[in-house]
Design an enzyme around this catalytic site. Sequence first.
Site, mmCIF file in Angstrom:
data_model
loop_
_atom_site.group_PDB
_atom_site.id
_atom_site.type_symbol
_atom_site.label_atom_id
_atom_site.label_comp_id
_atom_site.label_asym_id
_atom_site.label_seq_id
_atom_site.Cartn_x
_atom_site.Cartn_y
_atom_site.Cartn_z
ATOM 1 N N SER A 180 48.209 45.686 48.143
ATOM 2 C CA SER A 180 46.756 45.784 48.778
ATOM 3 C C SER A 180 46.709 44.868 49.787
ATOM 4 C CB SER A 180 45.676 45.581 47.857
ATOM 5 O OG SER A 180 45.576 44.127 47.335
ATOM 6 N N HIS A 181 47.567 43.814 50.160
ATOM 7 C CA HIS A 181 47.540 42.779 51.035
ATOM 8 C C HIS A 181 48.931 42.746 51.991
ATOM 9 C CE1 HIS A 181 43.787 42.135 49.338
ATOM 10 N NE2 HIS A 181 43.364 41.713 50.457
ATOM 11 N N HIS B 154 39.833 35.846 57.447
ATOM 12 C CA HIS B 154 41.036 35.743 56.331
ATOM 13 C C HIS B 154 41.050 37.460 55.770
ATOM 14 C CE1 HIS B 154 43.543 34.931 52.940
ATOM 15 N NE2 HIS B 154 43.307 33.397 53.493
ATOM 16 N N ALA C 98 43.723 38.491 54.127
ATOM 17 C CA ALA C 98 45.367 38.630 53.404
ATOM 18 C C ALA C 98 45.139 38.153 51.686
ATOM 19 C CB ALA C 98 46.081 37.547 54.123
ATOM 20 N N ALA C 99 46.119 38.280 51.078
ATOM 21 C CA ALA C 99 46.073 37.681 49.836
ATOM 22 C C ALA C 99 45.810 36.169 50.002
ATOM 23 C CB ALA C 99 47.276 37.894 49.173
ATOM 24 N N MET D 202 42.760 35.846 42.199
ATOM 25 C CA MET D 202 42.061 37.077 41.809
ATOM 26 C C MET D 202 40.645 36.960 42.688
ATOM 27 S SD MET D 202 40.757 35.350 38.235
ATOM 28 C CE MET D 202 39.230 34.354 38.190
ATOM 29 N N ASP E 70 42.253 47.761 46.965
ATOM 30 C CA ASP E 70 42.503 48.493 45.993
ATOM 31 C C ASP E 70 41.459 50.040 45.870
ATOM 32 O OD1 ASP E 70 44.592 47.351 45.127
ATOM 33 O OD2 ASP E 70 43.789 45.836 44.039
ATOM 34 N N HIS F 174 27.553 38.529 34.706
ATOM 35 C CA HIS F 174 26.921 37.364 35.186
ATOM 36 C C HIS F 174 28.104 36.147 35.324
ATOM 37 C CE1 HIS F 174 27.084 36.765 30.803
ATOM 38 N NE2 HIS F 174 27.122 35.348 31.189
ATOM 39 N N GLU G 163 53.727 36.149 37.397
ATOM 40 C CA GLU G 163 55.029 36.342 37.065
ATOM 41 C C GLU G 163 55.537 37.744 37.377
ATOM 42 O OE1 GLU G 163 55.697 35.544 32.987
ATOM 43 O OE2 GLU G 163 56.276 33.509 33.403
#
Length: 345
Positions: A54-55, A127, A129-130, A186, A195, A237, A314
């Site tokens: 996605s990036h 920004h 990017a990842a 994340m 995504d 929340h 990983e």
Amino acid sequence: MSSNSADTVSREIITYPELVALLQQVFRAHGASPSVAAVLAANCAAAQRDGAESHGVFRVAGYLSTIASGWVNPAAEPQVEDVAAGYVAVDAGNGFAQPALAAARPLLIAKARHAGIAVLAIRNSHHFAALWPDVEPFAEEGLIALSVVNSMTCVVPHGGKRPVFGTNPIAFAAPCAGRGPLVFDMATSALAHGDVQIAAREGHMLPEGAGVDAQGAATTDPRAVLDGGALLPFGGHKGSALSMMVELLAAGLTGGNFSFEFDWSRHPGAQTPWTGQLLIVIDPAKSEGGQFAERARVLVERMSDAGVSRLAGERRYQNRKRSLEQGIPLAPERLAALRGWAVRA
Ligand code: NDP
Ligand code: PYC
């Protein structure tokens, strides 16, 4: 470069250094200064190398349409400010955040090593990017790094009716004895916006609880989220509170825009959020016993004993290893587009 005939979907293989060089030409051909082009190319190629789809090169069209719209300055010269013993600020000059980080990095590291902790506050920055590429290198040098960046308003706070927050990722990296850094990165939304775009393009539905349509009704249709709808925070929340924290640190503290504060409507094609970013870097050599990396190892081993077979980061490390050994597979039409953009007059 060669063709990968074993693949049923047609793919061309490009090596990582070839992809970095090609992307550098693309950004240069569209007005980026040599230093900005080098930083963006390395960032984008690294995401593709690590399977962060996605990036990776998926983002290049958005970078170029944004540059063409006049929304961002692709040749900005970041201004680094030595604010205090543990505080560095950068005015990115309406340019990209990564060159601002690159410019401030030596001073930030020197301060973190001296004081044990230092903050980098980037403002007036874009920004797209990842976030892991911004923190992982610090851990490779033995430091702990945490970063947050806010994006564009497309997430409804828990209990709210309208979007306020961005997708607002949090990334963390720490050294660990006997292996590469422990890294997570994340979005605080149920999904990254990228995504959702990929799901819409490929015709996939989203998981339950990911978003709402233009009327505020729950939906799993990515097109409904993109066409006037919005995303929700992950974890109700709890994710919403983290997203609020990201807005406060990345924008409230740095002097950047909150995700709802900028208006790009006069720049058709603009896609890069004009916000801020915060990094906190800690030197674990100052910690009790100075054995942080070994302590991290103890934790990881206990997680492994408990049955954890995959740590955050990983999947990327495995993709990276494969990409460096075998090259990066890309759809021929995507490579052709990159080559076309690289020679634009
Ligand atoms: P994911 O949900 O895919 O992954 C989040 C983290 O969890 C990653 O570190 C990932 O590791 C890890 N992980 C995923 N699955 C597992 C599992 N089964 N077990 C253990 N760990 C796991 O990421 P998001 O969709 O939330 O974000 C994607 C990207 O979008 C990020 O790089 C983020 O920075 C970027 N983004 C950028 C924004 C911006 O404004 N610039 C805004 C929002 C998002 P691994 O990487 O190894 O899969
Ligand atoms: O995927 O949510 C996202 C995103 C926003 C800005 C860059 N990526």
